[in-house]
Design an enzyme around this catalytic site. Structure first.
Site, PDB file in Angstrom:
ATOM      1  N   ASP A  62       0.849  -1.194   0.000  1.00 24.96           N
ATOM      2  CA  ASP A  62       0.000   0.000   0.000  1.00 24.96           C
ATOM      3  C   ASP A  62       0.884   1.243   0.000  1.00 24.96           C
ATOM      4  O   ASP A  62       1.652   1.466   0.945  1.00 24.96           O
ATOM      5  CB  ASP A  62      -0.905  -0.019   1.247  1.00 24.96           C
ATOM      6  CG  ASP A  62      -2.069   0.939   1.124  1.00 24.96           C
ATOM      7  OD1 ASP A  62      -2.140   1.651   0.106  1.00 24.96           O
ATOM      8  OD2 ASP A  62      -2.912   0.974   2.036  1.00 24.96           O
ATOM      9  N   ASP A  63       0.790   2.044  -1.035  1.00 30.17           N
ATOM     10  CA  ASP A  63       1.519   3.312  -1.154  1.00 30.17           C
ATOM     11  C   ASP A  63       3.017   3.127  -1.352  1.00 30.17           C
ATOM     12  O   ASP A  63       3.802   3.999  -0.966  1.00 30.17           O
ATOM     13  CB  ASP A  63       1.298   4.197   0.092  1.00 30.17           C
ATOM     14  CG  ASP A  63      -0.117   4.720   0.193  1.00 30.17           C
ATOM     15  OD1 ASP A  63      -0.950   4.285  -0.614  1.00 30.17           O
ATOM     16  OD2 ASP A  63      -0.391   5.544   1.075  1.00 30.17           O
ATOM     17  N   CYS A  98      -6.188   4.984  -3.337  1.00 27.97           N
ATOM     18  CA  CYS A  98      -6.281   3.613  -2.825  1.00 27.97           C
ATOM     19  C   CYS A  98      -7.479   2.853  -3.371  1.00 27.97           C
ATOM     20  O   CYS A  98      -7.353   1.872  -4.081  1.00 27.97           O
ATOM     21  CB  CYS A  98      -6.322   3.645  -1.299  1.00 27.97           C
ATOM     22  SG  CYS A  98      -4.768   4.142  -0.527  1.00 27.97           S
ATOM     23  N   ASP A 327      -0.463  -0.675  -5.043  1.00 27.85           N
ATOM     24  CA  ASP A 327      -1.669  -0.079  -5.627  1.00 27.85           C
ATOM     25  C   ASP A 327      -1.361   1.260  -6.290  1.00 27.85           C
ATOM     26  O   ASP A 327      -1.981   1.622  -7.287  1.00 27.85           O
ATOM     27  CB  ASP A 327      -2.759   0.079  -4.568  1.00 27.85           C
ATOM     28  CG  ASP A 327      -2.273   0.826  -3.340  1.00 27.85           C
ATOM     29  OD1 ASP A 327      -1.085   1.180  -3.273  1.00 27.85           O
ATOM     30  OD2 ASP A 327      -3.086   1.039  -2.419  1.00 27.85           O
ATOM     31  N   HIS A 328      -0.395   2.023  -5.772  1.00 30.59           N
ATOM     32  CA  HIS A 328       0.031   3.286  -6.380  1.00 30.59           C
ATOM     33  C   HIS A 328       1.313   3.736  -5.694  1.00 30.59           C
ATOM     34  O   HIS A 328       1.797   3.088  -4.758  1.00 30.59           O
ATOM     35  CB  HIS A 328      -1.054   4.369  -6.260  1.00 30.59           C
ATOM     36  CG  HIS A 328      -1.551   4.562  -4.869  1.00 30.59           C
ATOM     37  ND1 HIS A 328      -0.860   5.256  -3.912  1.00 30.59           N
ATOM     38  CD2 HIS A 328      -2.683   4.107  -4.269  1.00 30.59           C
ATOM     39  CE1 HIS A 328      -1.536   5.224  -2.780  1.00 30.59           C
ATOM     40  NE2 HIS A 328      -2.642   4.539  -2.955  1.00 30.59           N
TER      41      HIS A 328
END
EC number: 3.1.6.-
Length: 1114
Positions: A62-63, A98, A327-328
């Site tokens: 995540d991130d 997200c 995710d990014h």
């Protein structure tokens, strides 16, 4: 002849029979072969099927960024997945937020197709659950025979009330990322975790559950393929690392890219134009945040190695695809933005992408573009499932397994980047509002007709009540995470997700505003309504009113019992109306009730004084006059209860006192003016009012003095003493003018209610006037001190003499016994039968009352009271005490929330701005080491006008980012010469170039399915020039490479090095590749450098312009 002919016939028949048998046996053999081949082809448990359908494991962070170099601090992941598999150098997310990005990953669709716009808008909504969630890659693979499992963060607004379709083993995190103090839905059961590292640290639990899933899957059926998704919260906030890693990676500065603190930027969007350079405290924060992010990723790095070793032990490593991505991306200080995401630049949209598995060459580098929407089609291709038509992505397996050059040549070189937030026009906004109003009107009509049917048909009523009871049972058995926030340690304020809220446009804001106008809930049931709306899978019962809903839900017997461990709601019937109360406050309510003082006048008592006077204390009626109706403050730290007395007839003296009460109030208002404005006659007016009040008070006290003497003379029979006097003046007492004695009606002595009413009236007025006397004396004192010339000593002595006469009768004791007017004491009553209780009176806080009380203690003997046994408090009093206890609990919760609100408002006071998303940071945000010990600060990191659609193109000749914002701004960044996107070169575009990119962007913005893939060379600009120069840091497609150890890789955290694509050059001018030098391990020895000339025609005249942008062009 006959014999020969018969013999010939016999021989011919035998031959024919043999031929038929031979043909029949062949046909049987062919049919059996076909059946066996078909069985091998379609059997899910056969060995050939097992070889064709491998296991699939997705490891999602995540991130996690690429541009800031976080992947270089994960040596295990690089060694096992990158060196043992392939690395995609151009992996991107289509939306840097997200929930939209994760929704695209699950469905293989762009944001404009799955309609999840932000972390709040349509994120895990009923619409999402009914349409797109049923078409995730998990549902297709589960139907194809895969055993599926999901562990970790799912979607930001997932409330844990259901298990998403397609997942056989489910361990989803409820709401947003956390490391401690979270709740998960584990196969339908909600489990709450605390703050213990050994038991609750979430990244380790994800790894443990995943390994247990792999083991159990292979133990149950070793030949059945497995789909596993491991979604880690790292490195998302609140960045809580494991204790053993809290000392690592200090002073790491890989996030200090050339765009770090590059602010302000007048050529970019509005938020970057107004962002100032970072202050020193901001830079220290970015450095520490980078350290904490790297620390959290160490647990993920260890988890990757654990899963790898487990697959190796199970013998499934060579038959398993392992995909690692995020995710990014993320930014830390780039363009002056302290932290966050949601921008179309490389640091937010570029993600790590590593893959290893059967058929993938080790240490392979792939330069073609891979997107998050390509993951779902890729997983389906791995499992042998055809890609559905609605998916916008495409499988990347041909890039990994095929050696056909046409696959790479036809691969799309452009894709769409969408910001979070809706993009409706003004007409679409009006249409949405009109449609919403029509739906609400239709719902009201449907509800009204349903109510008529509900009242007419008993059978339908039973059905509705039973379904609602089921809903109530489910709601009472579940505990929502957000509502338990008061009892938990808040470790994440979710300010990282504020980016998505700001990207919402005016249409979403207008719809939310309309929803707020319709949400008129009562205060006591607000949390209940929120939970009822969050449980998306529960049946929606169209209740007309909240009372109908409560009547239906509280019909469940489970909610009528007392609160038990694990029970959340309890129904209580209060005066014929059902109310729901939270069980988490039940114990607090019991403690409050136990600590509350009991009333003294709950039993009938007989009191005796040493002088022989006998009087009684009679319990007040349940609906008596002692209920508190209004609370008034009478000075700092003191409260008095004001009772309402309804009377039909008052004595003349009481009416005069009421008039005096109004006069005193007028004087109080009059003295609120400044002292210099008060006339000199104010002192005299106050003195006259005091004298008038005291004279009236003396008459009242005289009445009760006579009443006391009369009671002592007739103590033997308290009900016969009223017969000596004639009834006069109605139900009241009066003073005989001739004898100067008090005469009372017989009804006062015979009727307890009348007697108590009369007594309460006089008691109230006496106390009221005593209060007024005290106030008037204070006013008089202030005026006397301020006016030194006016008041003489004689008037002051006269006032004191009058006060002394009104209080004391010289040497004769008090004229008036205050024990008759004793109010409810705060001393708790005793439960011992026959215990002696002493009731003492008290007055106001003025000097007059304290003096009277002192004199009363000095001259009045103490009385002893004997009370009847305690039969328990009546129902009315117990209800009043419970109501008071609930009120106190509510006030305590409100004070706690108010303190939090004030603290938050104080921190955000300087950084709040209209239509911007800001966050505050202080030393309470991080609860694990390393802590923030610096000063707090606020920062605005996004705005709602930062809504865009971008075209990203990467091929052999071009590498650019073209964006169109809703504000009308157009930006163009040529990454071939400006890799870090510091200069907006839109002013240098020709009209043809701008028109071509605008048309390509419009095509992608409305694409669906296969139309979202633009083939290579299709997007080249008009008059396309074929420049041989690749984007900077480009690597040859099929080049194998080795990497140096971590210490050497940290410095070069981006691409391996600049390469040249020589496929477009003639063979004579191509460079020769040399073998990899295994002794030195050097990364720069792949090619032998040989100078070569480049003709002017080989350069692109359009995208290699290096002229600067003038202020006018900017």
């Amino acid at each position: 002849m006959m014999r020969h002919s018969s013999l010939r016939l016999i021989i011919g028949g035998l031959i024919l029979l043999l031929f038929v048998l031979n043909v029949f046996s062949k046909e049987q053999g062919s049919h059996s072969h076909k059946r066996s081949h078909s069985a091998k082809r379609f059997s899910r448990d056969s060995n050939s099927a097992r070889e064709r359908r491998p296991n699939i494991i997705l490891i999602l962070t995540d991130d996690q960024d690429v541009e800031l170099g976080s992947l270089n601090f994960m040596p295990r992941t690089l060694r096992l997945l990158r060196d043992g598999g392939a690395e995609f150098r151009h992996a991107y997310t289509t939306t840097p937020m997200c929930c939209p990005a994760r929704s695209s990953l699950l469905t293989g669709m762009y944001v404009h197709n799955h309609m999840v716009f932000t972390n709040n808008d349509n994120c895990s909504s009923p619409q999402w659950q009914a349409t797109h969630e049923t078409r995730s890659y998990a549902t297709y693979l589960s139907n194809a025979g895969y055993r599926t499992g999901y562990f970790g963060k799912y979607l930001n607004k997932y409330n844990g009330s259901y298990i998403p379709p397609g997942w056989r083993e489910w361990g989803g995190l409820i709401m947003n990322s956390k490391y401690y103090n979270y709740s998960i839905n584990l196969n339908g059961q909600k489990i709450k975790h605390g703050f213990d590292y050994a038991k609750d640290y979430y990244p380790d639990l994800i790894a443990n559950d995943s390994i247990a899933f792999l083991r159990s899957s292979k133990q149950q059926n070793q030949r059945k393929p497995v789909l596993l998704t491991m979604s880690f919260p790292a490195p998302h906030g609140p960045e809580d690392s494991a204790p053993q890693y809290s000392h690592l990676f200090f002073n790491v500065t890989t996030h200090h890219t050339p765009s770090y603190d590059h602010a302000p930027n007048p050529d970019k969007q509005w938020i970057l134009r107004v962002t100032e350079p970072m202050q020193p405290v901001h830079k220290r924060f970015t450095n520490l945040l980078m350290t904490k992010r790297l620390q959290t990723l160490q647990s993920v790095d260890v988890a990757v190695e654990r899963v790898y070793n487990e697959l190796k032990e199970l013998g499934e490593l060579d038959n398993t695809y392992i995909v690692y991505t995020s995710d990014h991306g993320y930014h830390l200080g780039q363009f002056g933005l302290i932290k966050g995401k949601s921008f179309p630049f490389e640091f937010d949209v570029r993600v790590p992408f590593l893959i290893r598995g059967p058929g993938i060459q080790a240490s392979k580098v792939v330069n073609e573009i891979v997107l998050n929407v390509d993951l779902a089609p890729t997983f389906l291709d791995m499992g042998g499932v055809p890609t559905p038509q609605h998916m916008d992505g495409r499988s990347i397996l041909p890039l990994l397994l095929s050696r056909n050059r046409a696959v790479r040549d036809n691969w799309p070189d452009s894709f769409l980047i969408e910001s979070s937030g809706r993009r409706e026009t003004a007409e679409q906004i009006a249409e949405s509002r009109a449609r919403l109003q029509i739906e609400r009107r239709n719902m009201k009509l449907a509800n009204s007709s349903l109510l008529e049917d509900f009242l007419e048909g008993a059978g339908e009523s039973t059905t509705i009540v039973s379904s609602s009871s089921t809903a109530a049972t489910l709601m009472s058995s579940t505990a929502q995470q957000p509502e338990d926030g008061e009892e938990e340690v808040e470790t994440d304020n979710e300010e990282d997700d504020v980016d998505g809220d700001g990207a919402m446009d005016s249409s979403a804001a207008a719809l939310e505003e309309d929803d707020l106008d319709d949400a008129a809930f009562e205060e006591g049931d607000e949390e209940l309504d929120q939970e009822f709306q969050q449980n998306n899978d529960l049946p929606l019962a169209p209740y007309i009113t909240k009372m109908m809903r409560l009547n239906s839900e509280c019909s469940d017997p489970a909610l009528l019992k007392n609160c038990l461990p694990g029970q959340k709601w309890k129904c209580v019937n209060e005066e014929g109306r059902w109310r729901k109360h939270k069980c988490k406050f039940h114990l607090q309510l019991e403690h409050q009730l136990a600590a509350m003082p009991r009333k003294q006048y709950q039993r009938n008592c007989a009191c005796f004084t040493p002088d022989g006077v006998v009087y009684t204390k009679i319990r007040a009626p349940s609906a008596g006059l002692h209920r508190v109706n209004k609370r008034t403050h009478n000075g700092p730290g003191r409260r008095r209860n004001k009772r309402e007395v309804f009377h039909t007839e008052l004595p003349d003296e009481m009416e005069e006192l009421l008039d005096l009460h109004q006069v005193v109030d007028q004087l109080v208002d009059h003295t609120h003016r400044s002292k210099r404005d008060l006339p000199a006659s104010s002192n005299e007016t106050i003195a006259q009012v005091i004298q008038q009040i005291q004279s009236t008070l003396e008459i009242l006290e005289l009445k009760f003095n006579e009443h006391e003497l009369h009671a002592s003379n007739s103590s033997g029979n308290s009900y016969e003493r009223g017969e000596k006097y004639t009834k006069s003046g109605g139900h009241r007492c009066f003073v005989d003018a001739t004898t100067a004695k008090v005469n009372c009606s017989n009804v006062i002595y015979d009727d307890e209610k009348t007697w108590r009413t009369s007594r309460t009236q006089i008691d109230m007025l006496i106390k009221l006037l005593k209060d007024k006397i005290g106030k008037l004396k204070e006013m008089k004192k202030q005026l006397r001190e301020s006016n030194k010339q006016a008041l003489a000593a004689g008037r002051r002595n006269d006032n004191r003499r009058r006060n002394d006469q009104s209080v004391l009768d010289s040497g004769a004791g008090p004229e008036f016994n205050m024990s008759y007017f004793t109010e409810i004491s705060s001393t708790p009553r005793s439960n011992v039968v026959g215990q002696t209780e002493v009731f003492q009176g008290y007055g106001s806080a003025s000097a007059f009352d304290s003096l009277e009380q002192t004199q009363s203690h000095r001259f009045t003997p103490r009385a002893e009271c004997y009370c009847e046994p305690d039969v328990g408090e009546n129902h009315a009093d117990s209800k009043e005490m419970a109501r008071e206890a609930r009120r106190k609990l509510k006030e305590e919760r409100q004070r706690k929330k108010e303190r939090k609100r004030i603290k938050k408002a104080r921190l955000e006071k300087e950084c709040l701005s209209e239509k911007m998303n800001c966050f505050s940071h202080d030393n309470q945000h991080w609860r694990t080491a390393p802590l923030w010990n610096d000063s707090p600060f606020c920062f605005c990191m996004n705005a709602n006008n930062n809504t865009y659609s971008c075209l990203r193109t990467i091929n052999g000749t071009h590498n650019f980012l073209y964006c169109e914002f809703t504000t009308g701004l157009i930006t163009f960044y040529n990454l071939t010469i400006d890799r870090f996107e510091t200069i907006n070169r839109a002013a240098g575009l020709t009209p043809g170039e701008r028109s071509h990119m605008h048309d390509a962007l419009d095509q992608l913005k409305s694409c669906r399915g296969r139309s979202c893939s633009i083939r290579r060379h299709q997007n080249h600009l008009e008059g396309g020039s074929s420049a041989p120069l690749l984007p900077i840091n480009q690597v040859h497609r099929n080049n194998k490479r080795k990497h140096s150890p971590l210490a050497g890789a940290v410095g070069n955290y981006a691409f391996v090095g600049p390469r040249l694509d020589m496929e477009a050059l003639p063979p004579i001018k191509r460079r020769k590749l040399s073998k990899y030098n295994r002794l030195t391990g050097s990364q720069q020895s792949h090619m032998k450098r040989r100078p070569w000339k480049q003709t002017p025609l080989q350069q692109s005249p359009r995208f290699l312009r290096t002229h600067s942008v003038t202020p006018a062009q900017a």
